[in-house]
Design a protein around this motif. Structure first.
Motif, PDB file in Angstrom:
ATOM      1  N   LEU A  32       7.652  21.683  -0.808  1.00 60.96           N
ATOM      2  CA  LEU A  32       8.404  20.484  -1.165  1.00 60.96           C
ATOM      3  C   LEU A  32       7.499  19.473  -1.854  1.00 60.96           C
ATOM      4  CD1 LEU A  32      10.353  20.021   2.182  1.00 60.96           C
ATOM      5  CD2 LEU A  32      11.373  20.685   0.005  1.00 60.96           C
ATOM      6  N   SER A  33       7.988  18.878  -2.933  1.00 58.28           N
ATOM      7  CA  SER A  33       7.275  17.759  -3.541  1.00 58.28           C
ATOM      8  C   SER A  33       7.353  16.560  -2.611  1.00 58.28           C
ATOM      9  CB  SER A  33       7.905  17.415  -4.896  1.00 58.28           C
ATOM     10  OG  SER A  33       9.218  16.896  -4.706  1.00 58.28           O
ATOM     11  N   VAL A  34       6.587  15.525  -2.914  1.00 60.28           N
ATOM     12  CA  VAL A  34       6.641  14.319  -2.095  1.00 60.28           C
ATOM     13  C   VAL A  34       8.047  13.727  -2.110  1.00 60.28           C
ATOM     14  CG1 VAL A  34       5.805  11.952  -1.875  1.00 60.28           C
ATOM     15  CG2 VAL A  34       4.193  13.787  -2.351  1.00 60.28           C
ATOM     16  N   GLY A  84       0.812  -1.215   0.000  1.00 55.61           N
ATOM     17  CA  GLY A  84       0.000   0.000   0.000  1.00 55.61           C
ATOM     18  C   GLY A  84       0.840   1.258   0.000  1.00 55.61           C
ATOM     19  N   ILE A  85       1.849   1.290   0.858  1.00 51.28           N
ATOM     20  CA  ILE A  85       2.713   2.477   0.911  1.00 51.28           C
ATOM     21  C   ILE A  85       3.501   2.613  -0.392  1.00 51.28           C
ATOM     22  CG2 ILE A  85       4.716   3.489   2.075  1.00 51.28           C
ATOM     23  CD1 ILE A  85       3.616   2.288   4.679  1.00 51.28           C
ATOM     24  N   GLY A  86       3.955   1.473  -0.945  1.00 51.81           N
ATOM     25  CA  GLY A  86       4.663   1.527  -2.220  1.00 51.81           C
ATOM     26  C   GLY A  86       3.782   2.049  -3.342  1.00 51.81           C
ATOM     27  N   LEU A  87       2.527   1.596  -3.384  1.00 54.23           N
ATOM     28  CA  LEU A  87       1.590   2.080  -4.406  1.00 54.23           C
ATOM     29  C   LEU A  87       1.309   3.560  -4.233  1.00 54.23           C
ATOM     30  CD1 LEU A  87      -0.386   1.605  -6.731  1.00 54.23           C
ATOM     31  CD2 LEU A  87      -2.104   0.892  -5.031  1.00 54.23           C
ATOM     32  N   LEU A  88       1.155   3.997  -3.000  1.00 55.64           N
ATOM     33  CA  LEU A  88       0.905   5.411  -2.738  1.00 55.64           C
ATOM     34  C   LEU A  88       2.052   6.269  -3.278  1.00 55.64           C
ATOM     35  CD1 LEU A  88      -0.865   7.567  -1.355  1.00 55.64           C
ATOM     36  CD2 LEU A  88       0.435   7.155   0.728  1.00 55.64           C
ATOM     37  N   LEU A  89       3.265   5.866  -2.977  1.00 61.00           N
ATOM     38  CA  LEU A  89       4.423   6.618  -3.468  1.00 61.00           C
ATOM     39  C   LEU A  89       4.477   6.592  -4.992  1.00 61.00           C
ATOM     40  CD1 LEU A  89       7.120   5.442  -0.894  1.00 61.00           C
ATOM     41  CD2 LEU A  89       5.814   7.576  -0.891  1.00 61.00           C
ATOM     42  N   ALA A 119      -2.159  14.166  -4.271  1.00 63.24           N
ATOM     43  CA  ALA A 119      -2.005  13.439  -3.009  1.00 63.24           C
ATOM     44  C   ALA A 119      -3.349  13.101  -2.373  1.00 63.24           C
ATOM     45  CB  ALA A 119      -1.150  14.255  -2.042  1.00 63.24           C
ATOM     46  N   PHE A 120      -4.317  14.005  -2.469  1.00 56.10           N
ATOM     47  CA  PHE A 120      -5.630  13.764  -1.883  1.00 56.10           C
ATOM     48  C   PHE A 120      -6.288  12.538  -2.516  1.00 56.10           C
ATOM     49  CE2 PHE A 120     -10.281  14.660  -2.072  1.00 56.10           C
ATOM     50  CZ  PHE A 120     -10.546  14.535  -0.721  1.00 56.10           C
ATOM     51  N   LEU A 121      -6.285  12.483  -3.853  1.00 55.22           N
ATOM     52  CA  LEU A 121      -6.879  11.340  -4.542  1.00 55.22           C
ATOM     53  C   LEU A 121      -6.077  10.064  -4.302  1.00 55.22           C
ATOM     54  CD1 LEU A 121      -7.854  12.923  -7.990  1.00 55.22           C
ATOM     55  CD2 LEU A 121      -9.400  12.217  -6.154  1.00 55.22           C
ATOM     56  N   ALA A 122      -4.755  10.174  -4.348  1.00 56.98           N
ATOM     57  CA  ALA A 122      -3.910   8.992  -4.165  1.00 56.98           C
ATOM     58  C   ALA A 122      -4.137   8.361  -2.796  1.00 56.98           C
ATOM     59  CB  ALA A 122      -2.442   9.375  -4.342  1.00 56.98           C
ATOM     60  N   LEU A 133       1.940   6.266  -7.144  1.00 57.01           N
ATOM     61  CA  LEU A 133       0.896   7.134  -7.695  1.00 57.01           C
ATOM     62  C   LEU A 133       1.290   8.604  -7.635  1.00 57.01           C
ATOM     63  CD1 LEU A 133      -2.351   5.477  -6.249  1.00 57.01           C
ATOM     64  CD2 LEU A 133      -1.611   5.496  -8.636  1.00 57.01           C
ATOM     65  N   ILE A 134       1.843   9.005  -6.494  1.00 59.13           N
ATOM     66  CA  ILE A 134       2.148  10.417  -6.303  1.00 59.13           C
ATOM     67  C   ILE A 134       3.404  10.834  -7.067  1.00 59.13           C
ATOM     68  CG2 ILE A 134       2.817  12.159  -4.588  1.00 59.13           C
ATOM     69  CD1 ILE A 134       1.061  10.653  -2.575  1.00 59.13           C
TER      70      ILE A 134
END
Length: 498
Positions: A462-464, A13-18, A28-31, A20-21
């Motif tokens: 700062l970007s993600v 999940g954390i890998g997918l979040l990163l 970030a809100f949608l991701a 996507l963003i």
């Protein structure tokens, strides 16, 4: 579901979040919402809430958990961010931030500004929640950065680092106070040791941030525009006079109306004094401090304690300060009521992004908690047989990484280890050190599921990716350093039998 499966889902999940963003540039809100749904499905959360029974507590469905997580986070954050943004905008457009920055630059000299601001942030963070203190200081960070001609992250990063370190480790902040109660730790010892550790961490925050800032971090477009117009907007919005906005000499300028159209402004006021701005910044801090003193010195149920607690609540303190700022920096200096409302409204657009992303981070954290991923992580670490001090740090660090909230990490870890502490025959000093080890574990690995990550990165532009390479590294270094200092103290205390 097995522990291994839950850990794999968390990592995925954390890998997918990163991904996507960072890779696909999803907002970030949608991701966060997308990944929250997918993690909930993968972890086997029900589609609808299952009511509590005699044998099993209520289990939230995926969407109810997302709503509860977002609502729980925004219940306080939305109000604080909105009020803080209004206060910052009023100070900014009145010229107050520039006035204060110029005064400190003159007194301290340009080479000592970053260090002086970091030291001040350490003190200011003691009675004030991290989000509140940082938001109040944002216009000052912008003002100093504008005068120095540098990216605001140069000053903002060390300030945020030490403020978060204080937030997790020194009473009266909720995580360490609650953790101390669960462990039976003495708050006096925690405060004394926590302050002793915070001072070198402040120095470390300054120098680590300086090292991280050796590279230039490009600002996000929205933040870059806000920073570019910082101060310049004073000529547009801050220049409106009383009455209908006309009258007075001093040239003309253009400003935004509440609907976004432009209008000609014909009055420009001198900026307020640095002393007035300092007084406004100290107002919520003093009010919150009064609440803290009352809660510390007076017994529960005492009417004076209740009054001080009301006065010192962060929301009420910021509300009073916004009203004072509106009068002292606006109405008293010639702003009309309509213009003051216009200035306040102009602050809410950028604040809305921070609020929504922060809430989505809370939703993701709730899904991770409801799925049992945090429990799986902590139980895996407890089974390793490591010394309790090390376990206290590692369990808290893992929970922090898994679900984002430092307070939740501290409370959960304290609850997990409470029985071991009670049965271990530890001295009051050792128990205080165990509580601080837990606290500094919760300081590290602030990343995309932490609301503080989004507050800091969005305000500093700062970007993600850059947030992970700066803010996440800084918090982890400070957490490790805090734990190392606590370990040294543990060794000394154990050696002398204290």
């Amino acid at each position: 579901m097995s522990t291994i499966a839950l850990l794999a889902i968390a990592a995925g999940g954390i890998g997918l979040l990163l991904l996507l963003i960072i890779r696909f540039k999803v907002h970030a809100f949608l991701a966060l919402l997308i990944v929250s749904v997918l993690v909930g499905l993968a972890a086997g959360l029900p589609l609808a809430t299952i009511p509590a029974t005699e044998d099993q507590p209520e289990q939230l469905g995926i969407i109810p958990a997302i709503v509860a997580g977002m609502g729980g986070t925004l219940g306080t954050v939305a109000i604080l961010v909105a009020l803080g943004a209004m206060l910052g905008k009023i100070i900014e457009l009145s010229g107050g931030a520039e006035s204060l920055a110029g005064r400190f630059t003159k007194i301290l000299g340009p080479k000592r500004i970053a260090g002086a601001l970091t030291a001040a942030a350490l003190v200011l963070a003691i009675p004030v929640f991290f989000d509140v203190g940082f938001i109040v200081l944002v216009p000052i960070i912008y003002g100093f950065a504008k005068l120095a001609g540098v990216n605001p992250v140069k000053f903002g990063l060390p300030i945020a680092g030490i403020m978060l370190a204080v937030h997790v480790s020194i009473p009266p902040h909720p995580g360490i106070v609650g953790g101390a109660a669960l462990l039976g730790a003495d708050l006096g010892w925690i405060t004394l040791i926590g302050l002793a550790v915070a001072v070198p961490l402040g120095v470390l925050s300054h120098f680590v941030s300086k090292w991280l800032n050796r590279r230039d971090f490009p600002m996000l477009a929205a933040t870059a525009e806000a920073f570019r117009s910082f101060g310049a907007e004073r000529d547009d919005l801050g220049g409106r006079g009383g009455g209908n906005g006309g009258g007075g000499a001093g040239g003309s300028s253009r400003g935004l109306t509440p609907t976004g159209a432009t209008s000609v402004l014909t009055k420009t006021e001198a900026p307020p004094s640095a002393g007035m701005i300092v007084g406004l910044i100290l107002t919520p801090l003093v009010m919150i401090g009064l609440g803290t003193v009352g809660a510390t010195l007076l017994p529960a149920g005492d009417p004076v304690r209740d009054v001080l607690g009301f006065i010192g609540s962060p929301i009420f303190a910021l509300l009073v300060t916004v009203l004072l700022a509106g009068y002292l920096l606006g109405t008293r200096r010639g702003w009309s009521a309509a213009h003051l409302a216009e200035v306040s409204e102009s602050a809410l657009g950028p604040a809305a992004v921070v609020i929504l992303v922060t809430g989505a981070g809370g939703a993701f954290a709730k899904i991770l908690t409801e799925s049992g991923i945090g429990t799986a992580l902590s139980e895996s670490l407890l089974a390793t047989g490591l010394p309790l001090l090390v376990l206290a740090f590692l369990v808290s660090l893992a929970l922090r990484a898994a679900q984002g909230s430092a307070t939740v990490a501290i409370l959960t870890t304290s609850g997990l280890l409470a029985a071991s502490v009670a049965e271990g025959g530890y001295t009051p000093l050792q128990i205080a050190l165990l509580a601080l080890a837990i606290a500094f574990g919760a300081l590290g690995l602030s990343h995309v599921n932490d609301s503080g990550f989004w507050v800091v990165t969005r305000y500093l532009g700062l970007s993600v990716r850059d947030g992970l390479r700066s803010w996440t590294i800084l918090t982890t270094v400070l957490g490790l350093a805090g734990f190392l200092l606590v370990s040294v103290a543990w060794g000394i205390v154990s050696a002398i039998g204290a």
